[in-house]
Scaffold this motif. Structure first.
Motif, PDB file in Angstrom:
ATOM      1  N   GLY A  95       0.527  -1.096   0.168  1.00 55.30           N
ATOM      2  CA  GLY A  95       0.109   0.125  -0.032  1.00 55.30           C
ATOM      3  C   GLY A  95       0.728   1.095  -0.028  1.00 55.30           C
ATOM      4  O   GLY A  95       0.248   2.188  -0.014  1.00 55.30           O
ATOM      5  N   VAL A  96       2.078   1.097  -0.085  1.00 53.01           N
ATOM      6  CA  VAL A  96       2.932   2.140  -0.202  1.00 53.01           C
ATOM      7  C   VAL A  96       3.409   2.852  -1.445  1.00 53.01           C
ATOM      8  O   VAL A  96       4.050   1.916  -2.080  1.00 53.01           O
ATOM      9  N   PRO A  97       3.207   3.787  -1.969  1.00 52.36           N
ATOM     10  CA  PRO A  97       3.399   4.463  -3.095  1.00 52.36           C
ATOM     11  C   PRO A  97       4.966   4.406  -3.464  1.00 52.36           C
ATOM     12  O   PRO A  97       5.597   4.698  -2.608  1.00 52.36           O
ATOM     13  N   PHE A  98       5.277   4.623  -4.869  1.00 50.67           N
ATOM     14  CA  PHE A  98       6.510   4.352  -5.335  1.00 50.67           C
ATOM     15  C   PHE A  98       6.784   5.313  -6.383  1.00 50.67           C
ATOM     16  O   PHE A  98       6.136   5.190  -7.175  1.00 50.67           O
ATOM     17  N   VAL A  99       7.881   6.191  -6.179  1.00 55.13           N
ATOM     18  CA  VAL A  99       8.095   6.965  -7.313  1.00 55.13           C
ATOM     19  C   VAL A  99       9.731   6.971  -7.648  1.00 55.13           C
ATOM     20  O   VAL A  99      10.419   6.213  -6.799  1.00 55.13           O
ATOM     21  N   VAL A 100      10.043   7.311  -8.939  1.00 54.49           N
ATOM     22  CA  VAL A 100      11.331   7.344  -9.303  1.00 54.49           C
ATOM     23  C   VAL A 100      12.012   8.618  -9.512  1.00 54.49           C
ATOM     24  O   VAL A 100      11.231   9.700  -9.821  1.00 54.49           O
TER      25      VAL A 100
END
Length: 221
Positions: free
Chosen positions: A64-69
């Motif tokens: 449920g934890v978002p991920f960004v680059v």
């Protein structure tokens, strides 16, 4: 746009590969209190970054934890990440939004007043001010803004976009969390203080507890 919980942004930097697989480090942070995971690599090839980002995304599935680059819209798209974090020299937020879509997460780095004015008017979901303090995790030609500088930039962002979550980055350890939260941060971003700790899970949980306590104290004041 997406409402972001920015309390604890755990940056998984390529320089951490000597500790263990980045995907495993990201998963440990996500399972122990991180509210956002960011993957950063300033030197790898595009193909290697895409592979690494896909591995991190897979490891975070179900947390449920978002991920960004960091920086790379193309890598975020190819890997199926939730979004990107952009600096002043990267693609502009308007173009990134057009490419990634309305539901993608877009964050911006803020180092000075011009950055704050741009971020306050841009189609972004959060901003991160820094470096607040000195850090060894990144070569930074700009001097630290300090607590007073952070507070000024935070106020500039609040004047333009009161609802925009704003974090603090660089040199943040447990002892400095209360000060940056009191200065207006909605959370903190960290690398070494979590991932170079002997117990990543415990360090992440301690950071999250400290952030939550500082936010509660500010709300009660």
């Amino acid at each position: 746009m997406t409402r972001i919980d920015y309390r604890l942004n755990a940056l998984v930097d390529a320089g951490l590969s000597d500790i263990g697989p980045l995907a495993e480090l990201a998963q440990a942070a996500a399972r122990n209190g991180a509210t956002l995971i960011q993957y950063r690599d300033k030197t790898a090839s595009t193909a290697r970054m895409i592979g690494q980002a896909k591995a991190i995304a897979a490891a975070l599935d179900g947390t449920g934890v978002p991920f960004v680059v960091n920086d790379r819209v193309d890598v975020a798209l190819a890997a199926g990440a939730d979004g990107v974090h952009l600096g002043a020299d990267d693609m502009d937020a308007q173009t990134a939004r057009r490419l990634l879509g309305p539901e993608a997460i877009i964050g911006l780095t803020v180092k000075n007043t011009a950055d704050a004015e741009r971020a306050g008017r841009a189609p972004v979901d959060y901003a991160c001010i820094g470096g607040v303090f000195e850090t060894l995790s990144k070569v930074n030609p700009d001097p630290p803004v300090g607590i007073d500088g952070f507070a000024r930039l935070r106020q500039a962002l609040r004047a333009l976009n009161p609802a925009l979550p704003v974090g603090a980055i660089a040199g943040i350890d447990l002892s400095r969390i209360p000060a940056v939260i009191a200065a207006g941060a909605d959370g903190v971003a960290t690398i070494s203080a979590i991932f170079r700790n002997r117990d990543v899970a415990q360090a992440t949980a301690a950071f999250r507890t400290a952030v939550d306590a500082a936010l509660a104290g500010r709300a009660a004041a």
